[in-house]
Design an enzyme around this catalytic site. Structure first.
Site, PDB file in Angstrom:
ATOM      1  N   ASP A   7       0.334  -2.444  -7.972  1.00 30.09           N
ATOM      2  CA  ASP A   7       0.779  -2.219  -6.594  1.00 30.09           C
ATOM      3  C   ASP A   7       1.595  -3.423  -6.142  1.00 30.09           C
ATOM      4  O   ASP A   7       1.407  -4.544  -6.641  1.00 30.09           O
ATOM      5  CB  ASP A   7      -0.406  -2.022  -5.657  1.00 30.09           C
ATOM      6  CG  ASP A   7       0.040  -1.615  -4.252  1.00 30.09           C
ATOM      7  OD1 ASP A   7       0.669  -0.552  -4.123  1.00 30.09           O
ATOM      8  OD2 ASP A   7      -0.219  -2.369  -3.304  1.00 30.09           O
ATOM      9  N   GLU A   9       3.561  -5.316  -2.482  1.00 29.78           N
ATOM     10  CA  GLU A   9       3.871  -5.355  -1.055  1.00 29.78           C
ATOM     11  C   GLU A   9       5.286  -5.897  -0.928  1.00 29.78           C
ATOM     12  O   GLU A   9       5.731  -6.712  -1.751  1.00 29.78           O
ATOM     13  CB  GLU A   9       2.879  -6.223  -0.286  1.00 29.78           C
ATOM     14  CG  GLU A   9       1.447  -5.733  -0.320  1.00 29.78           C
ATOM     15  CD  GLU A   9       1.250  -4.379   0.336  1.00 29.78           C
ATOM     16  OE1 GLU A   9       2.061  -4.030   1.221  1.00 29.78           O
ATOM     17  OE2 GLU A   9       0.307  -3.672  -0.046  1.00 29.78           O
ATOM     18  N   HIS A  57       1.114  -5.473   6.051  1.00 26.65           N
ATOM     19  CA  HIS A  57       0.532  -6.412   5.077  1.00 26.65           C
ATOM     20  C   HIS A  57       0.106  -7.744   5.675  1.00 26.65           C
ATOM     21  O   HIS A  57      -0.735  -8.451   5.094  1.00 26.65           O
ATOM     22  CB  HIS A  57       1.487  -6.641   3.901  1.00 26.65           C
ATOM     23  CG  HIS A  57       2.864  -7.108   4.289  1.00 26.65           C
ATOM     24  ND1 HIS A  57       3.103  -8.318   4.895  1.00 26.65           N
ATOM     25  CD2 HIS A  57       4.087  -6.516   4.134  1.00 26.65           C
ATOM     26  CE1 HIS A  57       4.391  -8.466   5.092  1.00 26.65           C
ATOM     27  NE2 HIS A  57       5.014  -7.373   4.658  1.00 26.65           N
ATOM     28  N   HIS A 152      -3.052  -3.923   4.173  1.00 27.03           N
ATOM     29  CA  HIS A 152      -2.676  -3.631   2.802  1.00 27.03           C
ATOM     30  C   HIS A 152      -2.549  -4.943   2.025  1.00 27.03           C
ATOM     31  O   HIS A 152      -1.999  -5.919   2.516  1.00 27.03           O
ATOM     32  CB  HIS A 152      -1.341  -2.878   2.749  1.00 27.03           C
ATOM     33  CG  HIS A 152      -1.447  -1.457   3.170  1.00 27.03           C
ATOM     34  ND1 HIS A 152      -1.123  -0.402   2.356  1.00 27.03           N
ATOM     35  CD2 HIS A 152      -1.856  -0.909   4.341  1.00 27.03           C
ATOM     36  CE1 HIS A 152      -1.313   0.740   3.008  1.00 27.03           C
ATOM     37  NE2 HIS A 152      -1.752   0.445   4.220  1.00 27.03           N
ATOM     38  N   ASP A 157      -5.359  -3.049  -3.205  1.00 29.39           N
ATOM     39  CA  ASP A 157      -4.935  -1.662  -3.356  1.00 29.39           C
ATOM     40  C   ASP A 157      -4.940  -1.238  -4.825  1.00 29.39           C
ATOM     41  O   ASP A 157      -5.252  -0.086  -5.148  1.00 29.39           O
ATOM     42  CB  ASP A 157      -3.542  -1.462  -2.755  1.00 29.39           C
ATOM     43  CG  ASP A 157      -3.567  -1.450  -1.229  1.00 29.39           C
ATOM     44  OD1 ASP A 157      -4.674  -1.604  -0.662  1.00 29.39           O
ATOM     45  OD2 ASP A 157      -2.499  -1.311  -0.612  1.00 29.39           O
TER      46      ASP A 157
END
Length: 236
Positions: A7, A9, A57, A152, A157
């Site tokens: 994942d 960001e 985030h 997040h 995640d």
């Protein structure tokens, strides 16, 4: 089989307009077992995050200012993912950003470094048509706690997605059916379930002996060979 759950960001939603990666989180699985050999870096994107992305985030420009740039961690990252199958939720988004970062360094695109890509969003839509299939929704559906997820984060995640993926591909572990939604015609919409990791339990010697005794009793009752001892006949 080595799999990486990945994942990212980012500073915004559009890599083509100059948005950058600010965090990468990866979780390693070998033969469907989490190994603890994870990869995680915050990255200095050399630009501010958009307001909407920052609200998601919470990684401020100030926090990221002393973190390594992507070019400083790219070799470690490529070595980590090399040859593995990669699991991503909404893969085109993350791969688009990774490709943009790699292309800035004149390096091969992401898929040239790995095996296959499995997009859990595509898989979830096939398994649960018409339902919400965000990561939060899948956590709720499979009973995976995400109460600690207030913002997040790429590594968090990825860890949640690993649990979701294992649950999605474990097979049916309950005899109950999803009766929560009905189709327009009045029928019940049953939830599709992936079948995998089927466990075969062999009978013990005691169970086999008890089975033979039962068959012997049936043979006596019919004064011959019972149907259960008859080998199936091949179709003509």
């Amino acid at each position: 089989m080595r799999q990486i759950v990945l994942d990212t960001e980012t500073t915004g939603l559009n890599a083509r307009s100059g948005d950058r990666i600010i965090e990468i989180g990866c979780v390693e699985m070998i033969n469907r077992q989490l190994t603890g050999n994870n990869f995680h870096h915050y990255i200095n994107p050399e630009r501010d995050s958009e307001e909407g992305a920052l609200a998601v985030h919470g990684l401020t420009t100030e926090f990221l200012s002393d973190k390594p740039k992507f070019a400083e961690i790219v070799d470690e990252f490529c070595e980590y993912i090399s040859g593995a199958d990669v699991i991503i939720h909404n893969a085109p988004f993350d791969i688009g950003f990774l490709d943009a970062e790699l292309q800035r360094l004149n390096m091969p695109v992401f898929k040239d470094h790995i095996g296959e890509v499995l997009d859990t969003l595509v898989q979830a839509k096939e398994m649960h048509p018409g339902k919400r299939n965000s990561l939060d929704s899948l956590c709720d559906r499979y009973g995976i706690s995400n109460a600690h997820r207030t913002l997040h984060g790429a590594l968090l995640d990825a860890e949640l997605l690993a649990e979701v993926y294992l649950a999605m591909t474990r097979g049916q572990n309950s005899l109950s059916m999803d009766l929560g939604e009905e189709e327009a015609g009045g029928g019940v919409a049953l939830e599709m379930v992936a079948i995998a990791d089927i466990l075969v339990h062999c009978a013990s010697e005691e169970e086999l002996a008890a089975h033979e005794a039962l068959l012997d009793g049936l043979d006596k009752q019919v004064k011959g060979t019972s149907l259960w001892r008859t080998a199936p006949q091949e179709a003509a």
